[in-house]
Design an enzyme around this catalytic site. Structure first.
Site, PDB file in Angstrom:
ATOM      1  N   ASP A  21     -15.407  -9.477  -4.795  1.00  0.00           N
ATOM      2  CA  ASP A  21     -14.882 -10.650  -4.099  1.00  0.00           C
ATOM      3  C   ASP A  21     -15.289 -11.942  -4.808  1.00  0.00           C
ATOM      4  O   ASP A  21     -16.368 -12.026  -5.387  1.00  0.00           O
ATOM      5  CB  ASP A  21     -15.412 -10.662  -2.662  1.00  0.00           C
ATOM      6  CG  ASP A  21     -14.670 -11.623  -1.770  1.00  0.00           C
ATOM      7  OD1 ASP A  21     -13.530 -12.014  -2.112  1.00  0.00           O
ATOM      8  OD2 ASP A  21     -15.209 -11.999  -0.710  1.00  0.00           O
ATOM      9  N   GLY A  24     -10.877 -15.840  -6.749  1.00  0.00           N
ATOM     10  CA  GLY A  24     -10.143 -17.075  -6.486  1.00  0.00           C
ATOM     11  C   GLY A  24     -11.043 -18.292  -6.438  1.00  0.00           C
ATOM     12  O   GLY A  24     -10.723 -19.343  -7.004  1.00  0.00           O
ATOM     13  N   ARG A  25     -12.177 -18.153  -5.767  1.00  0.00           N
ATOM     14  CA  ARG A  25     -13.118 -19.271  -5.672  1.00  0.00           C
ATOM     15  C   ARG A  25     -13.703 -19.608  -7.043  1.00  0.00           C
ATOM     16  O   ARG A  25     -13.909 -20.773  -7.373  1.00  0.00           O
ATOM     17  CB  ARG A  25     -14.238 -18.913  -4.684  1.00  0.00           C
ATOM     18  CG  ARG A  25     -13.889 -19.227  -3.230  1.00  0.00           C
ATOM     19  CD  ARG A  25     -14.862 -18.602  -2.284  1.00  0.00           C
ATOM     20  NE  ARG A  25     -14.591 -17.166  -2.134  1.00  0.00           N
ATOM     21  CZ  ARG A  25     -15.346 -16.343  -1.411  1.00  0.00           C
ATOM     22  NH1 ARG A  25     -16.417 -16.806  -0.804  1.00  0.00           N
ATOM     23  NH2 ARG A  25     -15.023 -15.080  -1.295  1.00  0.00           N
ATOM     24  N   ASN A  69      -3.751  -7.431   0.800  1.00  0.00           N
ATOM     25  CA  ASN A  69      -3.481  -8.292  -0.355  1.00  0.00           C
ATOM     26  C   ASN A  69      -1.996  -8.448  -0.649  1.00  0.00           C
ATOM     27  O   ASN A  69      -1.588  -9.385  -1.350  1.00  0.00           O
ATOM     28  CB  ASN A  69      -4.185  -7.757  -1.605  1.00  0.00           C
ATOM     29  CG  ASN A  69      -5.680  -7.941  -1.591  1.00  0.00           C
ATOM     30  OD1 ASN A  69      -6.412  -7.200  -2.236  1.00  0.00           O
ATOM     31  ND2 ASN A  69      -6.167  -8.922  -0.832  1.00  0.00           N
ATOM     32  N   TRP A  70      -1.166  -7.535  -0.123  1.00  0.00           N
ATOM     33  CA  TRP A  70       0.279  -7.670  -0.326  1.00  0.00           C
ATOM     34  C   TRP A  70       0.816  -8.950   0.316  1.00  0.00           C
ATOM     35  O   TRP A  70       1.889  -9.438  -0.064  1.00  0.00           O
ATOM     36  CB  TRP A  70       1.023  -6.471   0.261  1.00  0.00           C
ATOM     37  CG  TRP A  70       0.837  -5.188  -0.492  1.00  0.00           C
ATOM     38  CD1 TRP A  70       0.192  -4.063  -0.058  1.00  0.00           C
ATOM     39  CD2 TRP A  70       1.322  -4.869  -1.811  1.00  0.00           C
ATOM     40  NE1 TRP A  70       0.225  -3.079  -1.017  1.00  0.00           N
ATOM     41  CE2 TRP A  70       0.908  -3.541  -2.101  1.00  0.00           C
ATOM     42  CE3 TRP A  70       2.039  -5.578  -2.770  1.00  0.00           C
ATOM     43  CZ2 TRP A  70       1.215  -2.922  -3.320  1.00  0.00           C
ATOM     44  CZ3 TRP A  70       2.328  -4.959  -3.978  1.00  0.00           C
ATOM     45  CH2 TRP A  70       1.929  -3.648  -4.242  1.00  0.00           C
ATOM     46  N   ARG A  72      -0.432 -11.860   0.024  1.00  0.00           N
ATOM     47  CA  ARG A  72      -0.708 -13.030  -0.812  1.00  0.00           C
ATOM     48  C   ARG A  72       0.587 -13.533  -1.455  1.00  0.00           C
ATOM     49  O   ARG A  72       1.598 -12.826  -1.452  1.00  0.00           O
ATOM     50  CB  ARG A  72      -1.728 -12.667  -1.897  1.00  0.00           C
ATOM     51  CG  ARG A  72      -3.124 -12.428  -1.337  1.00  0.00           C
ATOM     52  CD  ARG A  72      -4.139 -12.214  -2.426  1.00  0.00           C
ATOM     53  NE  ARG A  72      -5.482 -12.100  -1.880  1.00  0.00           N
ATOM     54  CZ  ARG A  72      -6.584 -11.966  -2.609  1.00  0.00           C
ATOM     55  NH1 ARG A  72      -6.497 -11.930  -3.937  1.00  0.00           N
ATOM     56  NH2 ARG A  72      -7.768 -11.874  -2.040  1.00  0.00           N
ATOM     57  N   SER A 197     -14.462  -5.730   5.290  1.00  0.00           N
ATOM     58  CA  SER A 197     -13.058  -6.005   4.964  1.00  0.00           C
ATOM     59  C   SER A 197     -12.159  -4.764   4.938  1.00  0.00           C
ATOM     60  O   SER A 197     -11.404  -4.554   4.003  1.00  0.00           O
ATOM     61  CB  SER A 197     -12.963  -6.750   3.614  1.00  0.00           C
ATOM     62  OG  SER A 197     -13.609  -8.004   3.707  1.00  0.00           O
TER      63      SER A 197
END
Length: 248
Positions: A21, A24-25, A69-70, A72, A197
């Site tokens: 994880d 993105g950040r 995640n699909w 996104r 998650s």
């Protein structure tokens, strides 16, 4: 940070799972697009796979793409799929060289055809690997896994091939996508988020959790060693008392 030489080779988790994880950040901190983070995460994957194999872990499962995640943005999903194809193709020779077997769990049929082909080819090429099994969780979620297992189990009961009273925890586990793979002894999650998650919901029942604030692209083999050492300092009781463990 821990060194490989400090790890007790007699107290290793047979199966380590990783929630990768923070891509993105990480990209946002660098002023780049999210895909930039995913691209730079490959080094972390490579380091982790190599470190796990070197210390003697038997199974390493990476949560690469969840069913959620699909949802996104489409451009990010497509870029991820292209990156997945490229990475599998690029890393297969290394897996072969190091006798690492590649497997996958999840709703693989939902992946683009190109991904399915690369995945199938790599799994076929590496099937004789004996040093470690690398499991990619793709289009995977724990609830999906339990649902598909329940459906298959129900079909067995409805057909008369299995009696309801014969259903045990072991029976259900045999219908999960991880059938034949030991439950993870250690779960590593990067980025500091303190949740699982929707990952391996059944399998993580007694797993030791190790959470680090590091974002995944910054994760390296030394950090993997840190997680292993943290695991080795813990007492795994499985519902028993410390005194019972001492006696046994």
């Amino acid at each position: 940070m821990a060194a490989r030489s400090e790890i007790d080779s007699h107290n290793l988790p047979a199966h380590v799972a990783v929630i990768m994880d923070g891509n993105g950040r990480w990209a946002k901190q660098k002023g780049g697009l999210r895909i930039f983070g995913h691209q730079n995460a490959i080094t972390a994957v490579r380091d982790t796979v190599e470190a796990a194999a070197e210390v003697g872990v038997q199974y390493l499962t990476l949560y690469a793409f969840s069913t959620e995640n699909w949802a996104r943005p489409k451009h990010e999903v497509m870029a991820l799929m292209q990156l997945l194809v490229h990475t599998i193709r690029q890393e297969t020779p290394t897996l072969l060289k190091n006798s690492i077997r590649l497997e996958a769990i999840g709703d693989i049929s939902s992946l683009p055809d190109s991904c399915q082909r690369e995945l199938a080819e790599s799994m076929e090429l590496t099937k004789a690997g004996t040093r470690m099994t690398l499991v990619l969780a793709l289009s995977y979620s724990g609830r999906w896994d339990l649902t598909q297992a329940a459906k298959r189990l129900a079909q067995e009961v409805a057909s008369g091939r299995l009696q309801p009273e014969a259903v045990t925890e072991q029976t259900l586990a045999g219908y999960l996508s991880t059938a034949g793979i030991p439950d993870p002894a250690l779960l590593i999650r990067t980025s500091g988020e303190q949740r699982i998650s929707n990952f391996l919901l059944w399998q993580l029942a007694y797993t030791e959790l190790y959470i680090t604030e590091l974002l995944w692209p910054d994760f390296r083999r030394e950090h993997f060693y840190d997680a292993i050492q943290a695991y080795q300092r813990r007492e795994r009781r499985f519902g028993k008392t410390s005194e019972q463990l001492t006696v046994s």
